[in-house]
Enzyme design. Structure first.
Site, mmCIF file in Angstrom:
data_model
loop_
_atom_site.group_PDB
_atom_site.id
_atom_site.type_symbol
_atom_site.label_atom_id
_atom_site.label_comp_id
_atom_site.label_asym_id
_atom_site.label_seq_id
_atom_site.Cartn_x
_atom_site.Cartn_y
_atom_site.Cartn_z
ATOM 1 N N GLU A 105 16.076 19.636 -42.764
ATOM 2 C CA GLU A 105 16.020 19.108 -41.404
ATOM 3 C C GLU A 105 17.348 19.233 -40.666
ATOM 4 O O GLU A 105 17.378 19.585 -39.482
ATOM 5 C CB GLU A 105 15.513 17.655 -41.438
ATOM 6 C CG GLU A 105 14.032 17.618 -41.797
ATOM 7 C CD GLU A 105 13.570 16.368 -42.530
ATOM 8 O OE1 GLU A 105 12.400 16.334 -42.935
ATOM 9 O OE2 GLU A 105 14.372 15.434 -42.731
ATOM 10 N N GLU A 133 14.374 7.883 -38.491
ATOM 11 C CA GLU A 133 14.193 8.763 -39.648
ATOM 12 C C GLU A 133 13.569 10.054 -39.149
ATOM 13 O O GLU A 133 12.455 10.078 -38.650
ATOM 14 C CB GLU A 133 13.320 8.084 -40.707
ATOM 15 C CG GLU A 133 13.150 8.875 -41.992
ATOM 16 C CD GLU A 133 14.466 9.184 -42.720
ATOM 17 O OE1 GLU A 133 15.512 8.584 -42.396
ATOM 18 O OE2 GLU A 133 14.448 10.054 -43.604
ATOM 19 N N ASP A 188 12.284 8.753 -47.468
ATOM 20 C CA ASP A 188 12.071 7.526 -46.693
ATOM 21 C C ASP A 188 12.667 6.339 -47.453
ATOM 22 O O ASP A 188 13.245 5.418 -46.861
ATOM 23 C CB ASP A 188 10.572 7.279 -46.462
ATOM 24 C CG ASP A 188 9.906 8.482 -45.818
ATOM 25 O OD1 ASP A 188 10.622 9.312 -45.235
ATOM 26 O OD2 ASP A 188 8.666 8.589 -45.913
HETATM 27 N N1 LIG Z 1 13.107 13.718 -58.881
HETATM 28 C C1 LIG Z 1 13.819 13.000 -58.034
HETATM 29 N N2 LIG Z 1 14.458 11.883 -58.445
HETATM 30 C C2 LIG Z 1 15.191 11.134 -57.584
HETATM 31 N N3 LIG Z 1 15.368 11.451 -56.287
HETATM 32 C C3 LIG Z 1 14.755 12.555 -55.827
HETATM 33 C C4 LIG Z 1 13.957 13.386 -56.660
HETATM 34 N N4 LIG Z 1 13.492 14.420 -55.929
HETATM 35 C C5 LIG Z 1 13.970 14.233 -54.680
HETATM 36 N N5 LIG Z 1 14.732 13.128 -54.614
HETATM 37 C C6 LIG Z 1 15.439 12.640 -53.425
HETATM 38 O O1 LIG Z 1 14.499 12.514 -52.369
HETATM 39 C C7 LIG Z 1 14.931 13.259 -51.245
HETATM 40 C C8 LIG Z 1 13.707 13.835 -50.527
HETATM 41 O O2 LIG Z 1 13.777 13.503 -49.202
HETATM 42 P P1 LIG Z 1 12.826 14.138 -48.097
HETATM 43 O O3 LIG Z 1 12.849 15.604 -48.190
HETATM 44 O O4 LIG Z 1 13.202 13.513 -46.813
HETATM 45 O O5 LIG Z 1 11.408 13.616 -48.596
HETATM 46 P P2 LIG Z 1 10.293 12.758 -47.835
HETATM 47 O O6 LIG Z 1 10.399 13.134 -46.390
HETATM 48 O O7 LIG Z 1 9.013 13.198 -48.480
HETATM 49 O O8 LIG Z 1 10.574 11.318 -48.059
HETATM 50 C C9 LIG Z 1 15.841 14.325 -51.802
HETATM 51 O O9 LIG Z 1 16.793 14.722 -50.840
HETATM 52 C C10 LIG Z 1 16.494 13.651 -52.997
HETATM 53 O O10 LIG Z 1 17.679 12.968 -52.620
HETATM 54 O O1 LIG Z 2 4.678 14.012 -39.742
HETATM 55 P P1 LIG Z 2 3.554 13.101 -40.122
HETATM 56 O O2 LIG Z 2 2.232 13.751 -40.054
HETATM 57 O O3 LIG Z 2 3.634 11.781 -39.430
HETATM 58 O O4 LIG Z 2 3.697 12.797 -41.683
HETATM 59 C C1 LIG Z 2 4.810 12.362 -42.285
HETATM 60 C C2 LIG Z 2 4.791 12.704 -43.744
HETATM 61 O O5 LIG Z 2 6.064 12.362 -44.225
HETATM 62 C C3 LIG Z 2 5.967 11.333 -45.191
HETATM 63 O O6 LIG Z 2 6.069 10.097 -44.516
HETATM 64 C C4 LIG Z 2 7.070 11.468 -46.214
HETATM 65 O O7 LIG Z 2 8.319 11.361 -45.603
HETATM 66 C C5 LIG Z 2 4.578 11.515 -45.770
HETATM 67 O O8 LIG Z 2 4.116 10.363 -46.402
HETATM 68 C C6 LIG Z 2 3.772 11.937 -44.584
HETATM 69 O O9 LIG Z 2 2.681 12.711 -44.962
HETATM 70 MG MG LIG Z 3 12.020 12.894 -45.110
#
Ligand SMILES: Nc1ncnc2c1ncn2[C@@H]1O[C@H](COP(=O)(O)OP(=O)(O)O)[C@@H](O)[C@H]1O
Ligand SMILES: O=P(O)(O)OC[C@H]1O[C@](O)(CO)[C@@H](O)[C@@H]1O
Ligand SMILES: [Mg+2]
Length: 461
Positions: free
Chosen positions: A298, A268, A441
């Site tokens: 990304e 991931e 995630d």
């Molecule tokens: N309000 C929402 N409801 C459902 N899915 C969402 C919502 N907002 C974002 N998402 C999904 O979550 C994804 C976010 O992924 P990402 O940017 O990798 O977040 P993180 O790294 O914090 O897990 C978006 O691409 C979208 O598909």
């Molecule tokens: O890059 P880092 O500091 O490991 O953090 C990853 C960040 O991405 C997340 O895992 C979300 O994808 C957060 O919970 C966290 O803060």
């Molecule tokens: Mg992510």
């Protein structure tokens, strides 16, 4: 169909490593952003935005990158490298929630709560506070070495008093929030999160030397591995170690996991601001894993590091399906991945080579499961049991769903896709999400595990 697929996926045993942290979440509103801008002055903020700092060394770096993220509505993460800024942050923000953060931590809790057969989670730093953020489920285990043997314990029983703890600050923003930047009125176009990632010397991404010899055994007892956290590696450390050292070790880990059995590995990806490090992670690790997941910002950054800067800019600015398909094909081929999954606000996509054992319908059902899980988490804040999945089924596809499908069909006609399987689904988007951090995630964990379940059904796992 997706429900049955989840049942199948739950039979799997998954290993996940490396990153966990505490996410200290702030829900931003327009006034809070305005106060920050006013404190430094709009001109200074704009100037620093143009300079585009890639690390947070002082408060203005933070404000500039935050405002930039809010203007674009893109999910971004910027490393905090100056430990002294803790006091500044603490004097400016009260944290609304503290919860498990880090891909490995979030995915472990999610899969454990979904009652997967077994979830083995490894993180090199397990302070008591961090350990207690793991859910209290018997299927969730942490590997320790005792008397030369591998022993699996619940994280609550495995913590180490003196381990360092890492706190990331998460700024959740919502579409429609407005503020003024000088004469300009900014309205945030999409909901999302801005991450201030703590990057300090004491936190390293690695497998402890005592545990390393047991990785083949761990690989053998797993149906799949989900690895993440490489973004936390620093180019150099004061003890002389560097990113090359940690990446060499990371490569060994993957090969060890695969030694006794070719266990499928998903990486991931997460934002890496430093281009040199980004390139190193991509070139060292992507060729060793089977599956990679990432968001739209990304993929743009990855393509930029691979030298496709124009395509990267287009994806970052317009998020057009055609560009993402093209970029995905390039990445799949150059790194020879089995499967690439890209999640964006409006759609999720898989790209594989044409000889992938799964049909396009099967691949689509895996993405359906993924977006449904994310919608459930966005609605509830947390997925606490397999029953919570149902909540996601009631969330409608986003309003651009039909448009997404149309543009995708057009893109397929224009681009050569015969040597690939490319499938796309619109996201189920929750209007007022409890939080958005970790939704990616959740998507990747749902997608990869259901992908494995489908392979298993076919007898190809
Ligand atoms: N309000 C929402 N409801 C459902 N899915 C969402 C919502 N907002 C974002 N998402 C999904 O979550 C994804 C976010 O992924 P990402 O940017 O990798 O977040 P993180 O790294 O914090 O897990 C978006 O691409 C979208 O598909
Ligand atoms: O890059 P880092 O500091 O490991 O953090 C990853 C960040 O991405 C997340 O895992 C979300 O994808 C957060 O919970 C966290 O803060
Ligand atoms: Mg992510």
């Amino acid at each position: 169909m997706v429900r049955e697929l989840l049942e199948k996926a739950r039979e799997l045993s998954i290993y996940t490593a490396y990153n966990t942290n505490v996410d200290a979440i702030v829900y931003l509103n327009g006034e809070m952003v305005q106060r920050l801008i006013d404190e430094f002055g709009a001109d200074a903020v704009k100037k620093r935005m143009d300079e585009y700092p890639r690390e947070i060394n002082e408060p203005l770096d933070f404000v500039a990158r935050l405002v930039h993220a809010l203007k674009t509505g893109k999910p971004m993460a910027v490393p905090l490298v100056n430990e002294e800024l803790h006091t500044w942050f603490d004097s400016h923000f009260e944290y609304d929630v503290e919860r498990m953060g880090g891909q490995a931590g979030i995915i472990a809790n999610l899969l454990a709560n979904l009652d997967f057969n077994r979830v083995l989670v490894y993180t090199p730093h397990l302070a008591k506070k961090q350990a207690m953020m793991f859910v209290d489920k018997p299927n969730l285990l942490y590997p320790v070495v005792e008397k030369g043997k591998l022993v699996l314990k619940h994280p609550h029983e495995a913590y180490r008093e003196n381990d360092p703890i890492k706190v990331n600050r998460i700024f959740e923003f919502r579409a429609g929030t407005t503020f003024k930047l000088g004469n300009e009125t900014v309205t945030v176009p999409f909901s999302g999160r801005f991450i201030v990632s703590a990057r300090f010397e004491s936190i390293r991404i690695y497998t402890e030397p005592e545990l390393k010899p047991f990785l083949p055994e761990i690989g053998e007892m797993s149906d799949g591995a989900i690895l993440s956290g490489y973004q936390g590696i620093k180019l150099r450390y004061s003890d002389g170690k560097d990113a090359n050292h940690y990446l060499r070790e990371a490569k060994k880990d993957i090969l060890l996991l695969k030694r006794e059995k070719d266990v499928k590995v998903h990486l991931e990806f997460a934002s890496i601001q430093n281009r040199e490090l980004r390139k190193k992670v991509i070139y060292n690790l992507f060729p060793l894993v089977d599956s990679v997941g990432m968001d739209e910002a990304e993929i743009a950054h990855v393509l930029n590091a691979l030298g496709y800067s124009k395509l990267a800019d287009r994806i970052f600015t317009y998020n057009r399906i055609e560009d993402t398909v093209l970029g995905g094909k390039i990445l799949l081929d150059e790194m020879n991945l089995e499967v690439l999954q890209i999640h964006t606000i409006y759609y999720i996509m898989y790209i594989t080579h044409a000889d992938n054992p799964l049909s396009e319908d099967e691949l689509r059902s895996s993405l359906e499961l993924a977006t449904t899980l994310a919608a459930a988490r966005a609605s509830l804040g947390e997925i606490r049991s397999p029953e919570d999945f149902k909540v996601g089924l009631n969330v409608p596809y986003n309003e651009r769903g039909e448009y997404v499908k149309l543009r995708f069909e057009e893109a397929k006609r224009r681009l050569r896709t015969r040597e690939y399987k490319v499938v796309i689904i619109p996201t189920r988007l929750v209007k007022n999400p409890v939080s958005t951090v970790g939704l990616g995630d959740t998507i990747s964990a749902g997608a990869f595990t259901s992908y494995l379940a489908l392979l298993k059904k076919k007898g190809t796992l």
